[in-house]
Scaffold this motif. Structure first.
Motif, mmCIF file in Angstrom:
data_model
loop_
_atom_site.group_PDB
_atom_site.id
_atom_site.type_symbol
_atom_site.label_atom_id
_atom_site.label_comp_id
_atom_site.label_asym_id
_atom_site.label_seq_id
_atom_site.Cartn_x
_atom_site.Cartn_y
_atom_site.Cartn_z
ATOM 1 N N GLU A 295 0.816 -1.219 0.000
ATOM 2 C CA GLU A 295 0.000 0.000 0.000
ATOM 3 C C GLU A 295 0.847 1.266 0.000
ATOM 4 O O GLU A 295 0.316 2.369 0.028
ATOM 5 C CB GLU A 295 -0.925 0.005 1.220
ATOM 6 N N GLY A 296 2.172 1.104 0.008
ATOM 7 C CA GLY A 296 3.068 2.253 -0.002
ATOM 8 C C GLY A 296 3.371 2.821 1.373
ATOM 9 O O GLY A 296 4.029 3.847 1.489
ATOM 10 N N LYS A 297 2.914 2.147 2.442
ATOM 11 C CA LYS A 297 3.187 2.611 3.802
ATOM 12 C C LYS A 297 4.503 2.019 4.295
ATOM 13 O O LYS A 297 4.805 0.848 4.030
ATOM 14 C CB LYS A 297 2.072 2.179 4.759
ATOM 15 N N GLU A 298 5.258 2.824 5.030
ATOM 16 C CA GLU A 298 6.520 2.345 5.572
ATOM 17 C C GLU A 298 6.257 1.256 6.609
ATOM 18 O O GLU A 298 5.420 1.411 7.484
ATOM 19 C CB GLU A 298 7.285 3.510 6.203
ATOM 20 N N MET A 299 6.969 0.143 6.490
ATOM 21 C CA MET A 299 6.819 -0.963 7.438
ATOM 22 C C MET A 299 7.642 -0.640 8.684
ATOM 23 O O MET A 299 8.826 -0.380 8.589
ATOM 24 C CB MET A 299 7.270 -2.281 6.811
ATOM 25 N N MET A 300 6.957 -0.636 9.835
ATOM 26 C CA MET A 300 7.585 -0.254 11.090
ATOM 27 C C MET A 300 7.352 -1.320 12.160
ATOM 28 O O MET A 300 6.422 -2.107 12.065
ATOM 29 C CB MET A 300 7.001 1.073 11.586
ATOM 30 N N ILE A 301 8.213 -1.294 13.162
ATOM 31 C CA ILE A 301 8.028 -2.076 14.386
ATOM 32 C C ILE A 301 8.221 -1.121 15.550
ATOM 33 O O ILE A 301 8.662 0.008 15.363
ATOM 34 C CB ILE A 301 9.006 -3.270 14.472
ATOM 35 N N ASP A 302 7.898 -1.585 16.744
ATOM 36 C CA ASP A 302 8.090 -0.760 17.928
ATOM 37 C C ASP A 302 8.916 -1.538 18.934
ATOM 38 O O ASP A 302 8.821 -2.760 19.010
ATOM 39 C CB ASP A 302 6.726 -0.387 18.531
ATOM 40 N N LEU A 303 9.724 -0.823 19.687
ATOM 41 C CA LEU A 303 10.499 -1.402 20.780
ATOM 42 C C LEU A 303 9.937 -0.869 22.086
ATOM 43 O O LEU A 303 9.802 0.339 22.242
ATOM 44 C CB LEU A 303 11.967 -0.987 20.682
ATOM 45 N N THR A 304 9.624 -1.752 23.016
ATOM 46 C CA THR A 304 9.156 -1.285 24.319
ATOM 47 C C THR A 304 10.352 -0.736 25.097
ATOM 48 O O THR A 304 11.504 -1.060 24.787
ATOM 49 C CB THR A 304 8.502 -2.424 25.123
ATOM 50 N N PRO A 305 10.088 0.088 26.105
ATOM 51 C CA PRO A 305 11.191 0.590 26.926
ATOM 52 C C PRO A 305 12.031 -0.526 27.557
ATOM 53 O O PRO A 305 13.246 -0.409 27.644
ATOM 54 C CB PRO A 305 10.484 1.417 28.004
ATOM 55 N N ARG A 306 11.391 -1.633 27.968
ATOM 56 C CA ARG A 306 12.148 -2.758 28.543
ATOM 57 C C ARG A 306 13.092 -3.377 27.526
ATOM 58 O O ARG A 306 14.230 -3.721 27.846
ATOM 59 C CB ARG A 306 11.198 -3.832 29.075
ATOM 60 N N ALA A 307 12.617 -3.540 26.270
ATOM 61 C CA ALA A 307 13.469 -4.116 25.233
ATOM 62 C C ALA A 307 14.637 -3.182 24.914
ATOM 63 O O ALA A 307 15.773 -3.629 24.771
ATOM 64 C CB ALA A 307 12.651 -4.396 23.973
ATOM 65 N N THR A 308 14.356 -1.895 24.824
ATOM 66 C CA THR A 308 15.414 -0.914 24.564
ATOM 67 C C THR A 308 16.458 -0.958 25.674
ATOM 68 O O THR A 308 17.665 -1.017 25.405
ATOM 69 C CB THR A 308 14.813 0.505 24.460
ATOM 70 N N LYS A 309 15.999 -0.958 26.915
ATOM 71 C CA LYS A 309 16.915 -0.976 28.056
ATOM 72 C C LYS A 309 17.785 -2.229 28.042
ATOM 73 O O LYS A 309 19.001 -2.163 28.231
ATOM 74 C CB LYS A 309 16.118 -0.891 29.357
ATOM 75 N N ARG A 310 17.158 -3.397 27.805
ATOM 76 C CA ARG A 310 17.914 -4.658 27.824
ATOM 77 C C ARG A 310 18.916 -4.719 26.675
ATOM 78 O O ARG A 310 20.046 -5.183 26.870
ATOM 79 C CB ARG A 310 16.961 -5.853 27.774
ATOM 80 N N LEU B 262 6.017 -9.181 10.297
ATOM 81 C CA LEU B 262 6.048 -8.593 11.639
ATOM 82 C C LEU B 262 5.730 -7.104 11.681
ATOM 83 O O LEU B 262 5.707 -6.513 12.761
ATOM 84 C CB LEU B 262 7.423 -8.827 12.272
ATOM 85 N N LYS B 263 5.465 -6.487 10.540
ATOM 86 C CA LYS B 263 5.204 -5.045 10.537
ATOM 87 C C LYS B 263 4.053 -4.709 11.487
ATOM 88 O O LYS B 263 3.056 -5.422 11.557
ATOM 89 C CB LYS B 263 4.925 -4.526 9.132
ATOM 90 N N GLY B 264 4.240 -3.654 12.258
ATOM 91 C CA GLY B 264 3.237 -3.246 13.228
ATOM 92 C C GLY B 264 3.355 -3.940 14.576
ATOM 93 O O GLY B 264 2.607 -3.634 15.496
ATOM 94 N N SER B 265 4.295 -4.860 14.725
ATOM 95 C CA SER B 265 4.484 -5.592 15.983
ATOM 96 C C SER B 265 5.323 -4.788 16.962
ATOM 97 O O SER B 265 5.963 -3.810 16.606
ATOM 98 C CB SER B 265 5.210 -6.920 15.718
ATOM 99 N N LYS B 266 5.324 -5.268 18.193
ATOM 100 C CA LYS B 266 6.172 -4.703 19.238
ATOM 101 C C LYS B 266 7.171 -5.750 19.680
ATOM 102 O O LYS B 266 6.839 -6.933 19.780
ATOM 103 C CB LYS B 266 5.347 -4.292 20.449
ATOM 104 N N ILE B 267 8.384 -5.293 19.962
ATOM 105 C CA ILE B 267 9.414 -6.151 20.532
ATOM 106 C C ILE B 267 9.486 -5.795 22.011
ATOM 107 O O ILE B 267 9.707 -4.641 22.363
ATOM 108 C CB ILE B 267 10.795 -5.923 19.879
ATOM 109 N N ASP B 268 9.300 -6.794 22.870
ATOM 110 C CA ASP B 268 9.334 -6.570 24.312
ATOM 111 C C ASP B 268 10.381 -7.486 24.922
ATOM 112 O O ASP B 268 10.858 -8.429 24.287
ATOM 113 C CB ASP B 268 7.950 -6.862 24.909
ATOM 114 N N TYR B 269 10.743 -7.182 26.142
ATOM 115 C CA TYR B 269 11.624 -8.053 26.918
ATOM 116 C C TYR B 269 10.852 -8.439 28.163
ATOM 117 O O TYR B 269 10.409 -7.571 28.922
ATOM 118 C CB TYR B 269 12.918 -7.323 27.291
#
Length: 157
Positions: A42-57, A119-126
């Motif tokens: 659809e021409g939309k940029e494929m993104m994911i999100d990182l939770t603060p816990r995942a970023t910290k780890r 996985l587009k639109g998903s979140k990565i958590d720890y």
């Protein structure tokens, strides 16, 4: 106190369960694309999100290993008990053509294009649980079901 005397209390607004979700943190923007942005059909940029816990780890792992280029590589392969499975590893090698690199405050996640498509639109958590700690994919919009341990999933066709 008898059940007869408790019934009026259960009808009070304070004790009724609510279906609204309450969060204590403000919504975070998706992780920034550091290398090789991809667009979907659809021409939309494929993104994911990182939770603060995942970023910290991830930042803790980079510091422990004394390697600021270390990233969490996430790959999706056919297999597992639900059709697809998440594979995660640490890597400081990125393919400039094949890989998309996401970053948040120094933490990095790397995915190839076929994995990112699933996985587009998903979140990565720890998560930290009694049985162990691990990075985990949560809120995958393409997943219709997953296994109990969260490493295998099925997709909408």
């Amino acid at each position: 106190m008898s059940l007869h005397r408790l019934r009026p209390l259960l009808r009070t607004p304070l004790l009724r369960s609510s279906s609204r979700r309450i969060t204590t943190t403000a919504p975070r923007p998706a992780a920034a694309v550091l290398q090789n942005p991809r667009k979907d059909e659809e021409g939309k940029e494929m993104m994911i999100d990182l939770t603060p816990r995942a970023t910290k780890r991830l930042k803790e792992i980079q510091a422990k290993e004394a390697n600021p280029n270390l990233a969490l590589r996430i790959t999706v392969e056919a297999g597992g008990c639900h059709g697809f499975q998440y594979l995660m590893s640490l890597s400081d090698k990125f393919d400039a053509v094949e890989d998309t690199v996401f970053g948040d405050d120094g933490a990095k996640v790397v995915m190839d294009e076929p994995s990112l498509e699933l996985l587009k639109g998903s979140k990565i958590d720890y998560t930290m649980e009694l049985i162990g700690s691990q990075f985990k994919i949560v809120d995958n919009p393409k997943a219709t079901s997953s296994c109990g341990c969260g490493t295998s999933f099925d997709i909408k066709m």
